[in-house]
Design an enzyme around this catalytic site. Structure first.
Site, PDB file in Angstrom:
ATOM      1  N   LYS A 146     -82.691 -34.297 -27.491  1.00 42.23           N
ATOM      2  CA  LYS A 146     -81.285 -34.396 -27.059  1.00 42.23           C
ATOM      3  C   LYS A 146     -80.348 -33.875 -28.164  1.00 42.23           C
ATOM      4  CE  LYS A 146     -77.877 -37.842 -25.471  1.00 42.23           C
ATOM      5  NZ  LYS A 146     -77.648 -39.227 -25.006  1.00 42.23           N
TER       6      LYS A 146
ATOM      7  N   ASP B 251     -75.377 -40.428 -15.248  1.00 39.77           N
ATOM      8  CA  ASP B 251     -75.878 -39.055 -15.124  1.00 39.77           C
ATOM      9  C   ASP B 251     -75.555 -38.479 -13.748  1.00 39.77           C
ATOM     10  OD1 ASP B 251     -77.344 -38.970 -17.673  1.00 39.77           O
ATOM     11  OD2 ASP B 251     -78.500 -40.590 -16.749  1.00 39.77           O
TER      12      ASP B 251
ATOM     13  N   ASN C 119     -74.378 -49.326 -15.021  1.00 33.53           N
ATOM     14  CA  ASN C 119     -75.492 -49.647 -15.920  1.00 33.53           C
ATOM     15  C   ASN C 119     -75.131 -50.902 -16.714  1.00 33.53           C
ATOM     16  OD1 ASN C 119     -74.213 -48.834 -18.547  1.00 33.53           O
ATOM     17  ND2 ASN C 119     -74.082 -46.869 -17.459  1.00 33.53           N
TER      18      ASN C 119
ATOM     19  N   PHE D  48     -75.743 -41.254 -29.034  1.00 32.89           N
ATOM     20  CA  PHE D  48     -76.721 -42.339 -28.911  1.00 32.89           C
ATOM     21  C   PHE D  48     -77.748 -41.925 -27.858  1.00 32.89           C
ATOM     22  CE2 PHE D  48     -75.852 -46.564 -30.833  1.00 32.89           C
ATOM     23  CZ  PHE D  48     -74.772 -46.207 -31.636  1.00 32.89           C
TER      24      PHE D  48
ATOM     25  N   ILE E  51     -70.984 -35.255 -23.755  1.00 30.07           N
ATOM     26  CA  ILE E  51     -71.269 -35.050 -25.178  1.00 30.07           C
ATOM     27  C   ILE E  51     -71.557 -33.579 -25.471  1.00 30.07           C
ATOM     28  CG2 ILE E  51     -73.746 -35.612 -25.186  1.00 30.07           C
ATOM     29  CD1 ILE E  51     -73.037 -37.280 -27.798  1.00 30.07           C
TER      30      ILE E  51
HETATM   31 MG    MG Z   1     -77.006 -40.092 -20.797  1.00 28.68          MG
END
Ligand code: MG
Ligand code: FMN
Ligand code: PNS
Length: 398
Positions: free
Chosen positions: A338, A279, A210, A324, A308
């Site tokens: 989230k 992901d 990314n 984030f 996370i």
């Molecule tokens: Mg993510």
């Protein structure tokens, strides 16, 4: 306008202060400079006055009978932050004993603002017990902030300790001090930050990645360091130099990031996940480069672990975790979702589809949302300013 006074000492590293003056000036800071007599063997006041569009001062100006007020008092009152760079062994020794035999040293004593020191010396000079004793002594005073020296090539052809911090790092620390006024509210705290993107390999040369550059993570690490924290950075793909004084662990894949973050979690007080973690990853990995003709037409994927969420479920109650959420369109709804789903203490909802915000830019904007649902808008600002806002909010999480 913020005001930065720069005291330049007589070291060969003085040439790098031109870059510091120029960068600060272009960022909208008012800069004035003081050169010691020795400094003028290396660089002229004219260089600094031209770059800063302000007078550059020397001991000649100090003794002028036409000064309406003593120059050291004027300059001392004027400065918001005082940077001394390069800091020589000689000036360091005088600072340690409160001596005042030139304009630079008199201005130190006639001012109260935070002072940032960037030493530069030959390794033997830097490692002298007397020099180290003086260094420890000045650092005991709250007023003095420091930039570590680096190890590397010196002007005497030696490779060793004593290299001055690079201009970019000096500027970043000055900017932090302008934002915080020299606050050390993270002193004694351990901050763990993830930065950059991860790469999920199909073979040794192809990966799913990314556009993350890790600049937000770098800003967070720098800001925390400048506020006195003990900082560990787990860094994926990124190309910048690691700030001196930050412990950095370099990783590549999401799995490596996961294991390093979990490994470092135990001792951290505040954890900030600013990395852009993949992901999904290719289901198959070939340890040999795949010939072009045997590349699959469709790539079978599988999920990678949710770092996370795992950190959130492994951490203790008194450890705080900020995530984030890089989003397009409505940034708040998915960020809140989230935050809840992953059981975070706060989340930074970051619009990546706006000019000047998100991946790769030097600026950013966001909405900070805590677990009680409180939203704080962080308008477009430098990533370093945003980092300070996040740390200020993060340190208050109860
Ligand atoms: Mg993510
Ligand atoms: C070529 C040259 C390079 C020098 N480089 C340094 C240096 O990197 N660090 C340092 O502490 N002193 C260095 N010095 C010595 C200082 O210039 C000297 O100690 C001087 O008294 C410092 O004065 P100041 O602290 O008022 O600037 C150097 C001297 C010369 C001649
Ligand atoms: C001199 C310099 C700024 C050169 O940096 P550079 O290699 O990036 O050009 C760097 O090596 C440094 O900070 N050195 C510490 C001071 C030093 O070398 N002094 C020499 C005394 S003999």
């Amino acid at each position: 306008m913020k005001r930065v006074l720069i005291g330049v000492g007589g070291g060969i590293a003085a040439y790098k202060i031109c870059e510091v003056v120029s960068t600060l000036f272009k960022s909208g800071v008012e800069v004035r400079t003081i050169l010691t007599n020795s400094a003028q063997h290396f660089i002229t006041p004219l260089t600094f006055s031209t770059l800063s569009r302000q007078s550059a001062y020397t001991d000649e100006n100090f003794w002028l009978k036409s000064n309406s007020r003593p120059l050291h008092i004027e300059l001392g009152e004027w400065a918001d932050i005082f940077l001394i760079a390069p800091l020589t062994a000689n000036t360091l020794a005088k600072l340690a004993y409160g001596m005042a035999d030139n304009l630079l040293l008199n201005t130190v004593l006639a001012s109260t603002c935070p002072i940032l020191l960037a030493p530069a010396m030959n390794t033997d000079m830097w490692e002298q017990e007397t020099v180290q004793l003086n260094w420890q002594k000045v650092l005991d005073f709250n007023r003095f902030h420091s930039l570590d020296t680096a190890s590397g090539l010196l002007a005497c052809d030696r490779v060793g300790a004593g290299r001055m911090a690079e201009p970019e790092e000096i500027v970043s620390h000055v900017q932090s001090l302008l934002i915080t006024g020299g606050k050390r509210d993270f002193s004694g705290k351990k901050v763990l930050i993830s930065a950059g993107g991860t790469r999920e390999y199909l073979d040794p040369v192809r990966f799913i990645g990314n556009p993350a550059t890790g600049k937000m993570g770098l800003a967070l690490a720098s800001a925390a360091l400048h506020r006195g924290a003990d900082v560990t950075l787990v860094r994926g793909a990124a190309s910048w130099d690691i700030p001196l004084g930050v412990k950095c662990i370099t990783v590549d894949t999401a799995e490596e990031m996961r294991s390093q973050m979990l490994e470092c979690l135990r001792t951290a007080d505040l954890i900030i996940m600013s990395a852009a973690v993949a992901d999904v990853k290719p289901r198959e990995y070939s340890s040999q480069k795949l010939p072009k003709k045997s590349l699959p037409e469709a790539l079978a994927l599988e999920n990678v672990g949710d770092i996370i969420a795992e950190l959130a479920s492994s951490k203790r109650e008194n450890q705080k975790l900020i995530g984030f959420a890089a989003q397009t369109g409505d940034i708040v709804t998915p960020a809140k979702e989230k935050l809840q789903r992953k059981n975070l203490d706060a989340i930074v909802a970051n619009p990546i589809d706006e000019v000047g915000s998100g991946f790769g830019s030097d600026t950013n904007k966001a909405i900070y949302i805590d677990r009680k649902g409180k939203e704080v808008e962080i308008p477009m600002c430098s990533k370093l300013e945003m980092a300070h806002r996040i740390l200020e909010l993060g340190v208050r999480i109860s």
